[in-house]
Design a protein around this motif. Structure first.
Motif, mmCIF file in Angstrom:
data_model
loop_
_atom_site.group_PDB
_atom_site.id
_atom_site.type_symbol
_atom_site.label_atom_id
_atom_site.label_comp_id
_atom_site.label_asym_id
_atom_site.label_seq_id
_atom_site.Cartn_x
_atom_site.Cartn_y
_atom_site.Cartn_z
ATOM 1 N N HIS A 1 7.623 5.667 -6.387
ATOM 2 C CA HIS A 1 6.566 4.653 -6.244
ATOM 3 C C HIS A 1 6.842 3.397 -7.075
ATOM 4 O O HIS A 1 6.082 2.429 -6.973
ATOM 5 N N ALA B 1 0.819 -1.209 0.000
ATOM 6 C CA ALA B 1 0.000 0.000 0.000
ATOM 7 C C ALA B 1 0.856 1.264 0.000
ATOM 8 O O ALA B 1 0.395 2.325 -0.418
ATOM 9 N N ARG C 1 -2.057 3.322 -6.079
ATOM 10 C CA ARG C 1 -2.083 3.568 -4.628
ATOM 11 C C ARG C 1 -3.023 4.722 -4.294
ATOM 12 O O ARG C 1 -3.756 4.679 -3.301
#
Length: 923
Positions: free
Chosen positions: A909, A686, A918
């Protein structure tokens, strides 16, 4: 809803309708001084201002545009829509499908993965020229296409039902950019949900998306990765661009075509250097250019290197909209909006540009470009000599004959080849005193299965294709080709039997006006039968040559030629049997099909003889500009566009009968060899992990200059003895059913095996080889197999490259395949815009050698162990502007090409899709 800091929101009334617009004059900008394209960006920011991602300061920065300033201010561009074609569109929809699974795995609602702006996908890249020069070629090729691509089409039919805002134009309707120009493009977008009117804008998963620039629409090509983010509401991160003004004066003269103009401009702008810049056409010559000519110029933007090449809206824009069937309401809105917002072309006003060039259209001469780059323009008068000079450099085994002719060495101007290696080999031609060969000297007999026999030699044309959105969208050059064919047939001329001829228009309107003009029978008599409505030869779907011709070329090492009316001629792109590829106008394609060779001076040597034995020169059959204009005026009709686009999304019976199954989440099948669930999001958490340095890395490939995305991720044929071929055969797929890499982009297992697999790639770690090879532990092996061994060992990988790395197609798989092979960073001398963006989008770090540094100057062999330090522990999780590279006993600094804060975030990311996923899964 915009924050409206400048109180720019107002009402524009057109007829009986009121639209909400954002007035550019509210910003206080000196609008006449701003390039038209910058005005469009300014409106985009005004309308999408939210106080966070897009602020009032961003708007002020664009309103105060300084053309001399180096780009360093980031803005976010929000396109009105997204355009896809099937080669890049299928993997984009595959990614959306797997993202729904990933959101569910993270505990979110999978339905949040849905296009938030209109998305159109046009299936145009799948048709292949399997059958040609027969009356039913189109029908037979279409049937083969459906058989080959049935799984892909089933998947797209599922996507139509699973996603909102997603439309599909079925196979054999037209080429994406021509459909966009003739139908989809709005010029001014009217949003029925918000009541707003604003400039139409788009990004597309094809580098030739800027063709719509000819209609005054701002749009450019991006990789599929960036387009997917745009579909999901993520704006496009960019720096405020510099704008180069290109002044056009005069008019084209007799015999010069729009294609000749485009090749001239391509040469000029590539020499100027406009990578990452906007190009904007201005001057009194603009008004003389019809929209198809403007669109042809816009189409070639990636060949110049520019992001866009745009024309402002004017009366010709409105006339074209009316002629192609746009509604009266749409045309009235376009005119009113453009004039209200200062977007209407004022030829007396000259905006402030970063730099300017000028071309007098009267100086344009008949030209072609080749043999490996579209910017290498050659005047038709020099075509024969130029081809012979290339062949003397590229072929030959008879050194003594070359020496006897006085050609003991080659000049230093040998053309560069991808991989950066120079081919300095003696020619095998007898030469005259001026160094030119007096004849090509590898005559090779060929016996065909149908009983025909002939002699092939170096320079013979084996593919002649009227193809591509670049030229088949332009009635003047298409009618010109048809008239030349008629005149040739009337003189008794025919194509040579070794030439594979094809006609693949970008729109069904083309065949409508060919039939109305009575020109189709003449084209067919010369072998230019309709083979399909799609890209075909231009993207490598030229299909196989007759076996006897292919065998002769490969057994004897002949330098065979293709001629096409396309936009790209990179090595290994058009077909595996041709080495020299030339771009030219459709009439010249027909002429060279008749000649059968590039070894001819079309000005001074006859194409053939008539029934009485008299020589027929090209001048005898070349139509005049007036003749072409008369036929265009008589045969091209508004109702053709209206009728053809009335049911553009319907498709034929084959398409309608493709079954649709599944719900909002796709049901993956392990048995499919076309559609597989990709591994990009496996194990994704996450929150992003911590950035780390790259240590103990090895070089997978070491490349030179001008490596294209076609070299990195080929779109064409899959060889049976390649890693991808072995995978498919292990799955029970026979070589005849391989299809192409482009059609299998929904299967990462195929695509990663094909990465760096182009047959013309030259990896300097495996000297003496061509194709997807490298050296590991002293053994030459395939790049894929070496990469998998490195991955298993836990060894990160690096790519070394020269200038213009990743130029060419906006091929997302060139970046996707790179990351799947375990490559963590690329170190290059320079990058083409789209590929650099794609690398970041997949979490690969693009690094750039400092000015003055090269692989050679630093003494890099590619055999060193590499470490890249400075990535980890950056302030706020950001990578610094430069990092340190240690390669064996060498240490040097490189620039980090994460140019904007958004690009920093995407890399942190692990890629843009991870970033978006996300964000959406948390809502």
């Amino acid at each position: 809803m915009s924050s409206n800091s400048f109180d720019a929101r107002r009402t524009l009334t057109v007829g009986d309708r009121a639209y909400e617009i954002y007035g550019l004059d509210a910003t206080g900008a000196d609008l006449p001084s701003l390039p038209y394209s910058i005005r469009v960006l300014l409106e985009n920011l005004l309308r999408n201002e939210d106080g966070e991602n897009i602020t009032a300061d961003d708007i002020r920065a664009v309103a105060a545009y300084d053309p001399s300033k180096e780009p360093d201010e980031e803005i976010l561009f929000t396109p009105a829509r997204v355009l896809l074609q099937d080669f890049t569109g299928v993997p984009a929809i595959v990614d959306l499908a797997v993202m729904r699974d990933a959101v569910a795995d993270l505990g979110g609602n999978p339905d949040v993965i849905n296009p938030r702006v209109p998305v159109d996908l046009v299936i145009d890249h799948s048709i292949q020229v399997d059958t040609f020069a027969v009356p039913d070629a189109f029908q037979r090729n279409a049937e083969i296409e459906f058989e080959r691509n049935y799984e892909r089409y089933q998947f797209l039919r599922w996507g139509q039902t699973a996603f909102d805002n997603f439309r599909v134009v079925p196979p054999n309707t037209g080429i994406v950019h021509q459909v966009n120009l003739e139908y989809l493009g709005q010029v001014v977008f009217a949003n029925s949900e918000t009541g707003e009117a604003y400039p139409d804008s788009l990004v597309g998963t094809d580098s030739h998306t800027p063709m719509i620039n000819g209609l005054g629409v701002v749009g450019w090509g991006v990789g599929g990765i960036e387009a997917e983010a745009a579909m999901l509401g993520q704006p496009i991160s960019m720096l405020i661009p510099q704008v180069v003004g290109f002044e056009l004066t005069g008019e084209l003269v007799e015999g010069a075509t729009a294609t000749d103009m485009v090749l001239t401009v391509t040469e000029m702008l590539r020499e100027k250097g406009v990578v990452g810049k906007f190009v904007e056409f201005f001057g009194e010559g603009v008004g003389s250019l019809p929209i198809p000519d403007r669109a042809t110029l816009g189409n070639m933007s990636p060949e110049f290197g520019s992001t866009i090449s745009i024309f402002p809206v004017d009366q010709r824009t409105l006339d074209y909209m009316a002629f192609t069937g746009r509604s009266d309401e749409q045309i009235a809105l376009t005119e009113a909006y453009a004039k209200e917002q200062g977007l209407w072309h004022d030829p007396s006003n000259r905006p402030n540009y970063t730099d300017t060039l000028t071309l007098d259209l009267a100086t344009v001469v008949p030209s072609l470009a080749g043999p490996i780059r579209p910017e290498d323009r050659v005047a038709l008068t020099d075509a024969k000599r130029g081809m012979r000079e290339v062949i003397t450099r590229w072929t030959g085994d008879v050194k003594s004959r070359a020496n006897e002719a006085g050609l003991e060495s080659f000049p230093a101007s040998d053309p560069p080849t991808p991989g950066g290696q120079q081919n300095r080999r003696p020619p095998e031609h007898v030469s005259t005193s001026d160094g030119m060969p007096d004849r090509l000297s590898k005559p090779t007999p060929v016996d065909m299965d149908n009983g025909e026999s002939f002699i092939l030699d170096h320079g013979d044309v084996v593919i002649a294709a009227i193809t591509s959105c670049t030229n088949t969208s332009n009635p003047s050059v298409m009618i010109g080709a048809g008239l030349l064919a008629k005149n040739a047939v009337d003189k008794g001329l025919t194509r040579k039997p070794w030439v594979k001829t094809s006609l693949a228009p970008g729109s069904k309107v083309v065949t409508d006006y060919y039939e109305r003009a009575g020109l189709m029978p003449y084209l067919e008599k010369l072998g230019f039968s309709l083979v399909g409505y799609g890209c075909t030869t231009c993207i490598g779907n030229s299909g196989p040559l007759p076996p006897a011709i292919s065998k002769a070329i490969n057994d004897e090492g002949l330098a065979a030629v293709s001629v096409l009316s396309g936009n790209r001629n990179f090595e290994g792109r058009i077909g595996p049997d041709v080495k020299l590829n030339y771009l030219m106008s459709p009439p010249l394609v027909v002429a060279y099909a008749i000649a059968g060779t590039m070894d001819i001076d079309l000005y001074n040597e006859p194409l053939g003889t008539d029934a009485d034995g008299n020589d027929v020169m090209m001048a005898d059959i070349w139509p005049t500009n007036a003749q072409i204009a008369d036929v265009v005026d008589d045969s091209v009709r508004r109702e053709q566009f209206v009728d053809r686009y009335a049911d553009v999304f319907t498709g034929d019976e084959r398409w309608q009968n493709v079954p649709v199954s599944g719900g909002s989440r796709f049901e993956w099948s392990d048995e499919s060899t076309y559609i597989q669930k990709p591994t990009f999001f496996d194990g994704m958490g996450a929150e992003p992990g911590q950035l780390s340095d790259i240590t103990g890395a090895k070089v997978l490939v070491k490349l030179g200059d001008a490596v294209t995305t076609d070299h990195i991720s080929p779109a064409g044929a899959i060889k049976a003895d390649s890693p991808a071929g072995h995978y498919l055969q292990d799955k029970g797929v026979e070589p005849r059913d391989f299809n192409s890499f482009g059609s299998r982009r929904g299967n990462h297992e195929v695509m990663m095996r094909g990465t760096f697999g182009n047959i013309r790639l030259r990896n300097q770690l495996a000297p003496g080889t061509e194709g997807g090879f490298t050296t590991k532990d002293g053994e030459v092996t395939s790049i894929y197999e070496a990469a998998m061994e490195y991955v298993e060992e836990g060894t990160p990988l690096v790519v070394l490259a020269g200038t213009a790395y990743g130029n060419g197609s906006s091929r997302d798989w060139a970046a996707k395949g790179t990351i799947l092979l375990g490559v963590k960073a690329v170190i290059a001398k320079s990058y083409e815009r789209i590929h650099r963006s794609n690398l970041i989008g997949m979490g690969v770090l693009p690094l750039q050698f400092k000015d003055g540094d090269t692989q050679d100057s630093l003494g890099l062999t590619g055999e060193e162990e590499f470490s890249i330090t400075g990535i980890a522990g950056g302030e706020d999780g950001k990578v610094p502007r430069e990092v340190t590279v240690t390669a064996g006993d060498k240490e040097f600094m490189v620039d980090v090409r994460l140019d904007t804060p958004n690009e920093q975030a995407y890399y942190r990311h692990g890629g843009i899709l991870h970033y978006v996923l996300r964000d959406l899964s948390s809502t």
